[in-house]
Write a protein that holds these residues in place. Structure first.
Motif, PDB file in Angstrom:
ATOM      1  N   GLY A 112       0.820  -1.190   0.000  1.00 27.73           N
ATOM      2  CA  GLY A 112       0.000   0.000   0.000  1.00 27.73           C
ATOM      3  C   GLY A 112       0.861   1.250   0.000  1.00 27.73           C
ATOM      4  O   GLY A 112       2.089   1.177   0.074  1.00 27.73           O
ATOM      5  N   GLN A 113       0.218   2.391  -0.040  1.00 34.25           N
ATOM      6  CA  GLN A 113       0.941   3.659  -0.137  1.00 34.25           C
ATOM      7  C   GLN A 113       1.438   4.148   1.225  1.00 34.25           C
ATOM      8  O   GLN A 113       2.273   5.048   1.288  1.00 34.25           O
ATOM      9  CB  GLN A 113       0.039   4.735  -0.775  1.00 34.25           C
ATOM     10  CG  GLN A 113      -0.963   5.389   0.174  1.00 34.25           C
ATOM     11  CD  GLN A 113      -2.164   4.512   0.493  1.00 34.25           C
ATOM     12  OE1 GLN A 113      -2.294   3.393   0.008  1.00 34.25           O
ATOM     13  NE2 GLN A 113      -3.056   5.042   1.317  1.00 34.25           N
ATOM     14  N   GLY A 114       0.945   3.550   2.281  1.00 32.09           N
ATOM     15  CA  GLY A 114       1.360   3.942   3.631  1.00 32.09           C
ATOM     16  C   GLY A 114       0.401   4.923   4.267  1.00 32.09           C
ATOM     17  O   GLY A 114      -0.212   5.754   3.585  1.00 32.09           O
ATOM     18  N   THR A 115       0.270   4.803   5.576  1.00 35.55           N
ATOM     19  CA  THR A 115      -0.549   5.730   6.342  1.00 35.55           C
ATOM     20  C   THR A 115       0.227   6.146   7.595  1.00 35.55           C
ATOM     21  O   THR A 115       0.818   5.302   8.269  1.00 35.55           O
ATOM     22  CB  THR A 115      -1.913   5.114   6.692  1.00 35.55           C
ATOM     23  OG1 THR A 115      -2.739   6.096   7.343  1.00 35.55           O
ATOM     24  CG2 THR A 115      -1.795   3.892   7.592  1.00 35.55           C
ATOM     25  N   GLN A 116       0.233   7.426   7.876  1.00 37.50           N
ATOM     26  CA  GLN A 116       1.031   7.953   8.986  1.00 37.50           C
ATOM     27  C   GLN A 116       0.313   7.748  10.310  1.00 37.50           C
ATOM     28  O   GLN A 116      -0.879   8.082  10.449  1.00 37.50           O
ATOM     29  CB  GLN A 116       1.304   9.450   8.788  1.00 37.50           C
ATOM     30  CG  GLN A 116       2.069  10.104   9.923  1.00 37.50           C
ATOM     31  CD  GLN A 116       3.524   9.651   9.996  1.00 37.50           C
ATOM     32  OE1 GLN A 116       4.217   9.587   8.977  1.00 37.50           O
ATOM     33  NE2 GLN A 116       3.985   9.336  11.201  1.00 37.50           N
ATOM     34  N   VAL A 117       1.042   7.217  11.275  1.00 37.06           N
ATOM     35  CA  VAL A 117       0.567   7.116  12.651  1.00 37.06           C
ATOM     36  C   VAL A 117       1.525   7.917  13.524  1.00 37.06           C
ATOM     37  O   VAL A 117       2.725   7.656  13.531  1.00 37.06           O
ATOM     38  CB  VAL A 117       0.507   5.653  13.128  1.00 37.06           C
ATOM     39  CG1 VAL A 117       0.210   5.589  14.620  1.00 37.06           C
ATOM     40  CG2 VAL A 117      -0.541   4.886  12.340  1.00 37.06           C
ATOM     41  N   THR A 118       0.982   8.889  14.224  1.00 36.03           N
ATOM     42  CA  THR A 118       1.793   9.731  15.109  1.00 36.03           C
ATOM     43  C   THR A 118       1.230   9.648  16.521  1.00 36.03           C
ATOM     44  O   THR A 118       0.042   9.903  16.730  1.00 36.03           O
ATOM     45  CB  THR A 118       1.798  11.184  14.640  1.00 36.03           C
ATOM     46  OG1 THR A 118       2.297  11.252  13.300  1.00 36.03           O
ATOM     47  CG2 THR A 118       2.680  12.043  15.539  1.00 36.03           C
ATOM     48  N   VAL A 119       2.081   9.268  17.451  1.00 39.95           N
ATOM     49  CA  VAL A 119       1.681   9.155  18.849  1.00 39.95           C
ATOM     50  C   VAL A 119       2.412  10.248  19.624  1.00 39.95           C
ATOM     51  O   VAL A 119       3.633  10.215  19.776  1.00 39.95           O
ATOM     52  CB  VAL A 119       2.010   7.774  19.423  1.00 39.95           C
ATOM     53  CG1 VAL A 119       1.468   7.661  20.852  1.00 39.95           C
ATOM     54  CG2 VAL A 119       1.443   6.679  18.541  1.00 39.95           C
ATOM     55  N   SER A 120       1.643  11.215  20.091  1.00 34.45           N
ATOM     56  CA  SER A 120       2.257  12.364  20.746  1.00 34.45           C
ATOM     57  C   SER A 120       1.232  13.051  21.633  1.00 34.45           C
ATOM     58  O   SER A 120       0.032  13.062  21.332  1.00 34.45           O
ATOM     59  CB  SER A 120       2.777  13.355  19.703  1.00 34.45           C
ATOM     60  OG  SER A 120       3.273  14.532  20.319  1.00 34.45           O
ATOM     61  N   SER A 121       1.720  13.613  22.723  1.00 32.65           N
ATOM     62  CA  SER A 121       0.839  14.389  23.592  1.00 32.65           C
ATOM     63  C   SER A 121       0.877  15.864  23.209  1.00 32.65           C
ATOM     64  O   SER A 121       0.187  16.673  23.823  1.00 32.65           O
ATOM     65  CB  SER A 121       1.259  14.209  25.054  1.00 32.65           C
ATOM     66  OG  SER A 121       2.617  14.558  25.219  1.00 32.65           O
TER      67      SER A 121
END
Length: 121
Positions: A112-121
């Motif tokens: 797939g083209q990729g999906t961004q996951v960002t874990v941040s407060s």
């Protein structure tokens, strides 16, 4: 033409959850194994979880116990439920599938083209 289309990424706080989806489309005979990989900035792409056609699963140590991979054969879709997300989980998540397209009748690996996951407060 065979395609894998991901969805479900985004920004989440530490301890939160996200569910990624990846649907296969196009002209193909069959799908074998499916999986999720991720690539953080400056790091190599790594396997997160995989699932076979018979629904056997495997996880990387960091994902085991927090992430769950599943698939819906009727919808040609693989999912990744991610719980207790931490900043180290921040990455682009890619779906991968081994498929036999009608155009070649040969088993091939698709991304797939990729999906961004960002874990941040």
């Amino acid at each position: 033409q065979v395609q894998l289309v991901e969805s479900g990424g985004g920004l989440v706080q530490p301890g939160g959850s996200l569910k990624l989806s990846c649907q296969a489309s196009g002209s193909y005979f069959s799908i074998k194994d499916m999986g999720w990989y991720r690539q953080a900035p400056g790091k190599q792409r790594e396997l997160v979880a995989g699932i076979t056609r018979t629904y056997s699963t495997n996880y990387t140590d960091s994902a085991r116990g927090r992430f769950t991979i599943s698939r819906d054969t009727a919808k040609n879709t693989v999912y990744l439920q991610m719980n207790y997300l931490q900043p180290d989980d921040t990455a682009v998540y890619y779906c991968q599938a081994h498929m036999k397209p009608c155009s070649t009748s040969l088993w091939s690996t698709y991304w797939g083209q990729g999906t961004q996951v960002t874990v941040s407060s």
